[in-house]
Enzyme design. Structure first.
Site, mmCIF file in Angstrom:
data_model
loop_
_atom_site.group_PDB
_atom_site.id
_atom_site.type_symbol
_atom_site.label_atom_id
_atom_site.label_comp_id
_atom_site.label_asym_id
_atom_site.label_seq_id
_atom_site.Cartn_x
_atom_site.Cartn_y
_atom_site.Cartn_z
ATOM 1 N N THR A 175 -19.249 5.782 2.031
ATOM 2 C CA THR A 175 -20.539 5.880 2.716
ATOM 3 C C THR A 175 -21.078 4.528 3.133
ATOM 4 O O THR A 175 -22.041 4.453 3.890
ATOM 5 C CB THR A 175 -21.594 6.559 1.819
ATOM 6 N N GLU A 232 0.853 -1.196 0.000
ATOM 7 C CA GLU A 232 0.000 0.000 0.000
ATOM 8 C C GLU A 232 0.884 1.240 0.000
ATOM 9 O O GLU A 232 1.785 1.360 0.830
ATOM 10 C CB GLU A 232 -0.921 -0.005 1.224
ATOM 11 N N HIS A 259 -17.096 7.169 -8.137
ATOM 12 C CA HIS A 259 -17.483 5.835 -8.608
ATOM 13 C C HIS A 259 -16.914 5.541 -9.991
ATOM 14 O O HIS A 259 -17.575 4.954 -10.833
ATOM 15 C CB HIS A 259 -19.019 5.720 -8.651
#
Length: 519
Positions: free
Chosen positions: A127, A39, A452
């Site tokens: 979310t 990462e 998105h």
């Protein structure tokens, strides 16, 4: 000495929900395989990969968000009141924007395309909405899609009842259902939003991040190691097949080689194709068919809220111009709930309706507001897919991390604009169904705001030149290299894509586990 191993069985690039899915499935189905996950960002939570909403101390949460913002750390975000409606170009907390390359002359671009750099990726800031795709959103050539989505629900810890006791949630859902459900099949009727969140026995909400996806199976796996602050600069090939990665230790600046049988690139929908490009893996479809979801938001005040207020609710004063920012940031509070209006091919947008704690426009000081009675509505529109909508990369210019600089080419079609206009009209009608609309008109979010992004390493049924990877997510042009994340989704979707990308990662991880067993 290097903190990295010389060789492993599988390398995973990126620790968001899709990368974490590969780690989890391999831990469950190939526990003897040695897996290294790299990462680029730091660890910002305990356990690693946890959602920052679970950090109770606001100051500590803010620090975690800022440490996730890479080169954008310290910049103003949309958490500042009024930042969205005033047209300021800002990122959400925990993310950062492109400094350049986000919009080409004469194109619409994605002005607020954003990234996160931290263990857990965007899964530490999302979310949590996990709706299932429907109609043309579904990937028709995957007969096992529903089983994979079930696995996605398991890994993400998806529930539908965490907010059942929230004020007015049932009332909002009933009013919308009365207006919308006629003629819709059961799966496409108004319903609770599936959310990656659960309520503990003590009543506290716990939001799912990559930590939940990793699960105990991964954390207890002695053959799995997560390396933070580690930049994979390219995938290595031997005879055209994956043979490992080059990784730069961002703590020391040193470059190392780690050999592997399989490499999974799960960076995000913009940086995954960047890694492939830097590796010389450049099929015609790489970066192409990039798509986002145009988004319009509005707010309404529940009609007759005072007469139907839950016991104990009392009037309060709205707290200024922050509501639209809250819709953008997905601020679902303890008092709030989320209602889902599913996408259909006839009504090509997906709706999220959630309660807010304040009005999106200033109200008079003497205008009392029943807590939970201000409702935010958001409609996401499916994109008209185009070959020339793409993320392109430079061999001469570099980004902040020293990777090939990217430029976004993106245009809305006439159909896209017509669907958005239809959504703007529809959201006004929905606001009226629920209550009294607040403000003169709905607000259209700048492109890229949905976060998105999809299609850039899209999956295909066959290697027809229009896709990057197979139904198992293996790159056609580079056997042993797999791609993961929202960029793999080949369809135009309006619903939140995380559940689908996790489902596709399950399929890819099972394929690797099977191949390892056959070695």
């Amino acid at each position: 000495m290097s903190r990295y191993p010389e060789s492993v069985d599988v390398v995973i690039v990126g620790s968001g929900p899709a990368g974490a899915t590969y780690a989890r499935i391999l831990s469950e189905e190939a526990p003897d395989a040695v897996v290294a996950l790299f990462e680029v960002g730091p660890t910002v939570s305990d356990p690693p990969g946890a959602h920052v909403k679970n950090i109770e101390d606001p100051a500590a949460r803010s620090i975690a968000q800022e440490r996730s913002e890479g080169p954008g750390a310290g910049a103003d975000t949309v958490s500042s009141p009024g930042a969205v409606t005033s047209g300021q170009r800002r990122a959400r907390p925990g993310t950062y924007l492109l400094e350049e390359g986000f919009q080409e002359p004469g194109e619409d671009g994605m002005p607020v395309a954003a990234f996160s750099s931290n263990v857990g990726g965007m899964g530490a800031h999302w979310t949590g909405a996990c709706p299932r795709p429907g109609g043309s959103e579904r990937i028709a050539f995957l007969p096992d899609l529903d089983d994979l989505l079930d696995e996605g629900d398991r890994l993400l810890g998806v529930t539908t009842d965490a907010f059942d006791s929230a004020p007015f949630t049932a009332l909002v859902r009933e009013r919308l259902a009365a207006a919308l459900d006629d003629g819709r099949p059961p799966a496409q009727r108004v319903q609770r939003m599936p959310l990656a969140v659960h309520r503990r026995d003590d009543g506290r909400l716990v939001w799912s991040g990559s930590d939940v996806v990793f699960g105990d199976a991964t954390r207890a796996n002695p053959n799995f190691t997560l390396y933070d602050e580690s930049l994979v600069t390219r995938v290595l090939l031997d005879g055209g097949r994956a043979s490992g990665v080059e990784v730069r230790d961002r703590r020391t600046g040193e470059l190392h080689t780690v050999r592997a049988w399989f490499v999974v690139v799960a960076a995000d929908a913009l940086r995954t194709p960047q890694v492939l490009w830097a590796s010389g893996i450049r099929p015609d479809a790489l970066g192409r068919m990039l798509n986002d979801q145009t988004q319009t938001v509005y707010a309404t005040r529940i009609r007759d809220a005072e007469s139907v207020a839950p016991a104990g609710a009392s009037g309060s004063t709205a707290e200024g111009d922050v509501g639209v920012d809250e819709i953008v940031d997905g601020a679902i509070s303890e008092q709030s709930g989320v209602t889902w209006v599913p996408f259909t091919d006839e009504v090509p947008f997906h709706g999220q309706v959630m309660q807010l704690d304040a009005s999106p426009i200033p109200l008079a000081d003497d205008d009392p507001v029943v807590p939970g009675s201000i409702v935010g509505l958001g409609l996401f529109c499916a994109k008209d897919l185009q070959w020339d909508d793409r993320v392109a990369f430079s061999d001469d210019e570099q980004d902040w991390y020293g990777m090939p600089a990217l430029r976004i080419h993106y245009r809305l079609t006439d159909r896209d604009r017509a669907v958005l206009e239809r959504a703007q009209a529809e959201i006004v009608e929905l606001a009226k169904v629920v209550g009294e609309p607040i403000g003169d008109r709905p607000f259209t979010m700048p492109l890229g705001a949905s976060l998105h992004y999809q299609g850039s390493v899209r999956m295909g049924e066959t290697d027809d030149g229009r896709s990057v990877c197979s139904p198992d997510s293996e790159v056609w042009a580079a056997p042993g290299v797999f791609v993961a994340g929202n960029g793999v989704i080949p369809t135009a979707t309006a619903c939140n894509p995380t559940l689908t990308s996790v489902a596709l990662a399950v399929k890819g991880a099972k394929r690797i586990a099977s191949d390892l067993a056959a070695h």
